[in-house]
Scaffold this motif. Sequence first.
Motif, PDB file in Angstrom:
ATOM      1  N   SER A   1       0.845  -1.194   0.000  1.00 37.14           N
ATOM      2  CA  SER A   1       0.000   0.000   0.000  1.00 37.14           C
ATOM      3  C   SER A   1       0.880   1.243   0.000  1.00 37.14           C
ATOM      4  CB  SER A   1      -0.916   0.032   1.227  1.00 37.14           C
ATOM      5  OG  SER A   1      -1.848  -1.032   1.208  1.00 37.14           O
TER       6      SER A   1
ATOM      7  N   ILE B   1      -7.169  -5.899 -10.171  1.00 38.97           N
ATOM      8  CA  ILE B   1      -8.522  -6.467 -10.221  1.00 38.97           C
ATOM      9  C   ILE B   1      -8.526  -7.900 -10.738  1.00 38.97           C
ATOM     10  CG2 ILE B   1      -9.605  -4.201 -10.440  1.00 38.97           C
ATOM     11  CD1 ILE B   1      -9.950  -4.757 -13.434  1.00 38.97           C
TER      12      ILE B   1
ATOM     13  N   ASP C   1      -3.442   0.019  -3.098  1.00 41.69           N
ATOM     14  CA  ASP C   1      -4.197  -0.488  -1.954  1.00 41.69           C
ATOM     15  C   ASP C   1      -4.074  -2.008  -1.834  1.00 41.69           C
ATOM     16  OD1 ASP C   1      -5.938  -0.742   0.177  1.00 41.69           O
ATOM     17  OD2 ASP C   1      -7.742  -0.430  -1.011  1.00 41.69           O
ATOM     18  N   LYS C   2      -3.206  -2.462  -0.926  1.00 39.27           N
ATOM     19  CA  LYS C   2      -3.069  -3.881  -0.574  1.00 39.27           C
ATOM     20  C   LYS C   2      -2.903  -4.767  -1.806  1.00 39.27           C
ATOM     21  CE  LYS C   2      -5.505  -3.432   3.817  1.00 39.27           C
ATOM     22  NZ  LYS C   2      -6.640  -3.870   4.673  1.00 39.27           N
ATOM     23  N   VAL C   3      -1.899  -4.441  -2.603  1.00 46.34           N
ATOM     24  CA  VAL C   3      -1.626  -5.182  -3.839  1.00 46.34           C
ATOM     25  C   VAL C   3      -0.767  -6.415  -3.555  1.00 46.34           C
ATOM     26  CG1 VAL C   3      -0.215  -5.079  -5.943  1.00 46.34           C
ATOM     27  CG2 VAL C   3      -1.929  -3.322  -5.500  1.00 46.34           C
TER      28      VAL C   3
ATOM     29  N   SER D   1      -5.976   1.873  -8.113  1.00 52.80           N
ATOM     30  CA  SER D   1      -5.115   1.465  -7.001  1.00 52.80           C
ATOM     31  C   SER D   1      -5.165  -0.014  -6.663  1.00 52.80           C
ATOM     32  CB  SER D   1      -5.411   2.289  -5.732  1.00 52.80           C
ATOM     33  OG  SER D   1      -6.564   1.825  -5.053  1.00 52.80           O
ATOM     34  N   HIS D   2      -5.984  -0.787  -7.367  1.00 57.29           N
ATOM     35  CA  HIS D   2      -6.107  -2.213  -7.082  1.00 57.29           C
ATOM     36  C   HIS D   2      -5.711  -3.058  -8.288  1.00 57.29           C
ATOM     37  CE1 HIS D   2      -9.003  -0.390  -4.217  1.00 57.29           C
ATOM     38  NE2 HIS D   2      -8.668  -1.398  -3.429  1.00 57.29           N
TER      39      HIS D   2
END
Length: 237
Positions: A8, A206, A18-20, A203-204
């Motif tokens: 993050s 997917i 975000d929390k990759v 930010s993710h």
Amino acid sequence: MLEIQELSKSYGKHLAVDKVNLFIPDGQVGVLLGPNGAGKSTIIKCIAGLLRYDGRIGIQGIGAKKLEAKKLFSYVPEMPSMFDALTVREHIEFVRNAYNSSAEDEYIEEMLKRFELHDKQDKLGNELSKGMMQKVSICCALVTLPKVILLDEPMVGLDPGAIKELKAVLLELRDKGATVLISTHMLEMVEELWDIMFVMEKSHIIGSYKKDEVGEKDLDALFFEMTGKPDKGGEKR
């Protein structure tokens, strides 16, 4: 091998990543795809140690912040920067010495020729065009003989010959067991390179695909299938 866990990164109140989580094994090319602003470059800069972050990044099983890990990877930034008073050749020699690389002079000569820099190796950094700086940046990354190499939009600014050569070099690295991560929004540039695809939005990550599991589907079809955005024909997948 490159492993990211719960990565993050925020800029003030803006959560850029975000929390990759992602994993690329030895001998594979991963591509990080997504629109501008999705967080791709932030991930690359975190791996390269240019940004503070939360989470864990591992290079060949070693924490990315440790010196032993930094010796194993190299980085080609989106916007190359040269030392004004160093020549093309001196940039490459400087990096070779800094990394205590075992790359021989013959290897440097080969890279200079492949990227059409051999007759320009005495040019100073402040005399170089954007495309030439990009080529020098690539050669500097290659001279470290990396186990993991990161490239952020590496084809932007390159001429067709240099793009073809870069693709060939990356496939050679993969075949020698190196791990490659390319961040890009230009799907057509990595169509023949990828082994693992990671798709980013806002930010993710997917989702992801492995090439050996998707049959004959091409990269853009898979991308549009995952994002739900219109394909080239204007239909949704």
